[in-house]
Design a protein around this motif. Structure first.
Motif, short mmCIF file in Angstrom:
data_model
loop_
_atom_site.label_atom_id
_atom_site.label_comp_id
_atom_site.label_asym_id
_atom_site.label_seq_id
_atom_site.Cartn_x
_atom_site.Cartn_y
_atom_site.Cartn_z
N GLU A 2 -68.28 36.44 -0.42
CA GLU A 2 -67.07 37.26 -0.43
C GLU A 2 -67.27 38.45 0.52
O GLU A 2 -68.22 39.22 0.38
CB GLU A 2 -66.77 37.76 -1.85
N LEU A 3 -66.37 38.60 1.48
CA LEU A 3 -66.46 39.66 2.47
C LEU A 3 -65.25 40.57 2.35
O LEU A 3 -64.11 40.10 2.22
CB LEU A 3 -66.52 39.08 3.89
N THR A 4 -65.51 41.89 2.44
CA THR A 4 -64.41 42.85 2.46
C THR A 4 -63.82 42.92 3.86
O THR A 4 -64.34 42.33 4.81
CB THR A 4 -64.90 44.24 2.01
N ARG A 5 -62.77 43.68 3.97
CA ARG A 5 -62.11 43.83 5.28
C ARG A 5 -63.06 44.45 6.29
O ARG A 5 -63.15 44.01 7.44
CB ARG A 5 -60.85 44.67 5.10
N GLU A 7 -66.40 44.45 6.17
CA GLU A 7 -67.53 43.55 6.43
C GLU A 7 -67.13 42.46 7.41
O GLU A 7 -67.91 42.08 8.29
CB GLU A 7 -68.03 42.94 5.13
N HIS A 34 -57.56 34.64 9.33
CA HIS A 34 -58.07 35.57 8.33
C HIS A 34 -58.06 37.01 8.87
O HIS A 34 -57.66 37.95 8.17
CB HIS A 34 -59.49 35.19 7.91
N LYS A 70 -54.10 41.65 0.88
CA LYS A 70 -55.34 40.90 1.03
C LYS A 70 -56.43 41.83 1.53
O LYS A 70 -56.34 42.40 2.62
CB LYS A 70 -55.13 39.75 2.03
N ASN A 71 -57.47 42.01 0.72
CA ASN A 71 -58.57 42.90 1.07
C ASN A 71 -59.92 42.17 1.14
O ASN A 71 -60.91 42.78 1.58
CB ASN A 71 -58.68 44.05 0.05
N ASN A 72 -59.97 40.95 0.67
CA ASN A 72 -61.22 40.18 0.66
C ASN A 72 -60.97 38.77 1.20
O ASN A 72 -59.84 38.25 1.14
CB ASN A 72 -61.80 40.08 -0.75
N VAL A 73 -62.03 38.16 1.69
CA VAL A 73 -61.97 36.78 2.16
C VAL A 73 -63.24 36.06 1.71
O VAL A 73 -64.32 36.67 1.66
CB VAL A 73 -61.81 36.73 3.69
N TYR A 74 -63.10 34.79 1.35
CA TYR A 74 -64.24 33.99 0.87
C TYR A 74 -64.64 33.00 1.97
O TYR A 74 -63.83 32.17 2.40
CB TYR A 74 -63.85 33.22 -0.40
#
Length: 436
Positions: A2-5, A7, A34, A70-74
């Motif tokens: 899981e990455l933040t914006r 990161e 993304h 949307k603040n995170n991406v997997y």
């Protein structure tokens, strides 16, 4: 992962997009979507090339005015196998032409034995005999202008396969003589018998002959008449051989070298020898493979036949067991049926005796009948199976079956059946005893 914006922004500005795509198993377009959905700037085209060459580049800062949901991406890292990690080396070199290589090798060693002389010097016995045989065949024709006299005498019966005109016989024999010389130089041999002329190359046989192409006679009145074709002056060297490719049986093939507009057959001796040597190795390899396939096929057939025999034996045993089981059951059922019928008779006898007692009927003939019936029940009973002087002649199962009712065929038969039905029978009409 899981990455933040922030990161993800640091990640796309630390490595090229292509590297990240392979690392996370995602397409370039998917990774850019993304970034776009979270308003993350990506390096422009040429950014990494300029950075690698030491040029000054500008890094776009991450915008602070992002208001999206949307603040995170997997992203999931994928494991690469050793085979995938290994670089694929593509060989751009052209395939090796064995024919050309062998021809160059032959020409580099000894060229003289591959050169066809302009004038025929007949030293080989096969050449001499072939020429003599050709001369003798011409003497029998009407227009013989070729070698009226010859100092040569025929030593062997069989000659080379040469089918040419009188004009080209010397040239054809010169080519054949050179081929024989080249074959022997390469430690091969030649064989002549009634079937034809054969070159023995590395243990393989190639049937060879020289022919002259025929063409239509231009002076012929019928252009479709092929019977009067004339020789064209073009020689052909034909090589016939057997191949064993595929699962099929042996197949015959022919390779022909011939005169063309710009080349002569004399210039192709090296190609002829090289072709036969290469083809001999291929045929030997094909024969070995064909033999291995044959052995494997025979082994598979043997196993299949063995399985079929086992299956047939199992089916035969099963069928025999079925028949034995059926016969055993039929015997059981037959004996049970006899016992059942014998008990029916005994039950009927008891009922008959009770009937006589209830009606105070004392008749000596009735007692005899009942005693007789008990003996018949014992005769039918499989556990007693008492002998009977009269009934042993019959089959117990057949005579114990109920009689079928006969159809009425006529008015007279119907009357006779009614009359016979009124007759007295001790077992069928016990109530008659009461009347009497």
């Amino acid at each position: 992962m899981e990455l933040t914006r922030k990161e993800l922004y640091d990640l796309v500005w630390s490595e090229p997009m292509t590297t990240l795509c392979k690392r996370f198993g995602i397409t370039d377009n998917g990774l850019r979507k993304h970034c776009k959905s979270m308003n993350i700037p990506t390096p422009p085209i040429g950014y990494w090339a300029k950075l690698q060459n030491g040029k000054t580049v500008d890094k776009i800062q991450l915008p602070d005015d992002y208001t999206g949901k949307k603040n995170n991406v997997y992203l999931q890292e994928v494991e690469r196998s050793e085979d995938e990690a290994t670089k694929i080396v593509v060989d751009l070199a052209p395939p090796v032409n064995k024919q050309k290589e062998l021809e160059q090798e032959l020409l580099s060693k000894k060229i003289d034995c591959f050169v066809v002389p302009e004038v025929l010097y007949a030293k080989e016995a096969l050449i001499i005999d072939t020429k003599e045989k050709f001369r003798l065949s011409k003497e029998k024709s009407f227009d013989n202008n070729y070698l009226k006299k010859s100092p040569y005498k025929c030593v062997i019966e069989e000659t080379l396969d040469v089918f040419v005109s009188e004009k080209l016989i010397d040239r054809a024999l010169s080519i054949f003589s050179t081929v024989i010389k080249a074959l022997r130089y390469r430690e091969h041999n030649i064989k002549v018998n009634k079937e034809g002329t054969y070159a023995l190359v590395n243990g393989e046989e190639f049937r060879i002959n020289i022919t002259e192409r025929k063409r239509q006679d231009r002076n012929s009145s019928n252009q479709y008449d092929n019977k009067n074709n004339v020789f064209s002056g073009e020689l052909r060297f034909n090589i016939s051989y057997t191949s064993y490719g595929g699962w099929r049986r042996e197949t015959s093939n022919i390779r022909t070298y011939q005169d063309t507009e710009h080349t002569r057959l004399e210039d192709k001796i090296v190609s002829i020898i090289a072709f036969m040597e290469i083809k001999a190795d291929e045929i030997k390899k094909e024969r070995i493979e064909a033999e291995q396939r044959r052995i494997q096929q025979e082994e598979d057939d043997r196993k299949r036949r063995k399985l079929e025999e086992i299956r047939r034996a199992e089916l035969k045993e099963l069928e025999e067991n079925r028949k034995a089981e059926l016969a055993e059951f039929q015997s059981l059922f037959k004996m049970a049926d006899r016992l059942y019928k014998a008990n029916i008779i005994r039950d009927y006898i008891l009922k008959y005796e009770d009937y006589l007692k209830e009606n105070n009927i004392e008749d000596e003939n009735a007692l005899k009948k009942i005693a007789w019936a008990k003996e018949k029940a014992d005769w039918l009973d499989p556990f007693i199976s008492k002998e009977d002087k009269y009934l042993d002649h019959y089959d117990k199962d057949e005579i114990s079956k109920p009689e079928r009712s006969k159809p009425e065929t006529s008015w007279g038969n119907q009357i006779r059946q009614e009359v016979s039905g009124n007759r007295y029978n001790f077992w069928e009409k016990p109530w008659w005893m009461k009347r009497r």
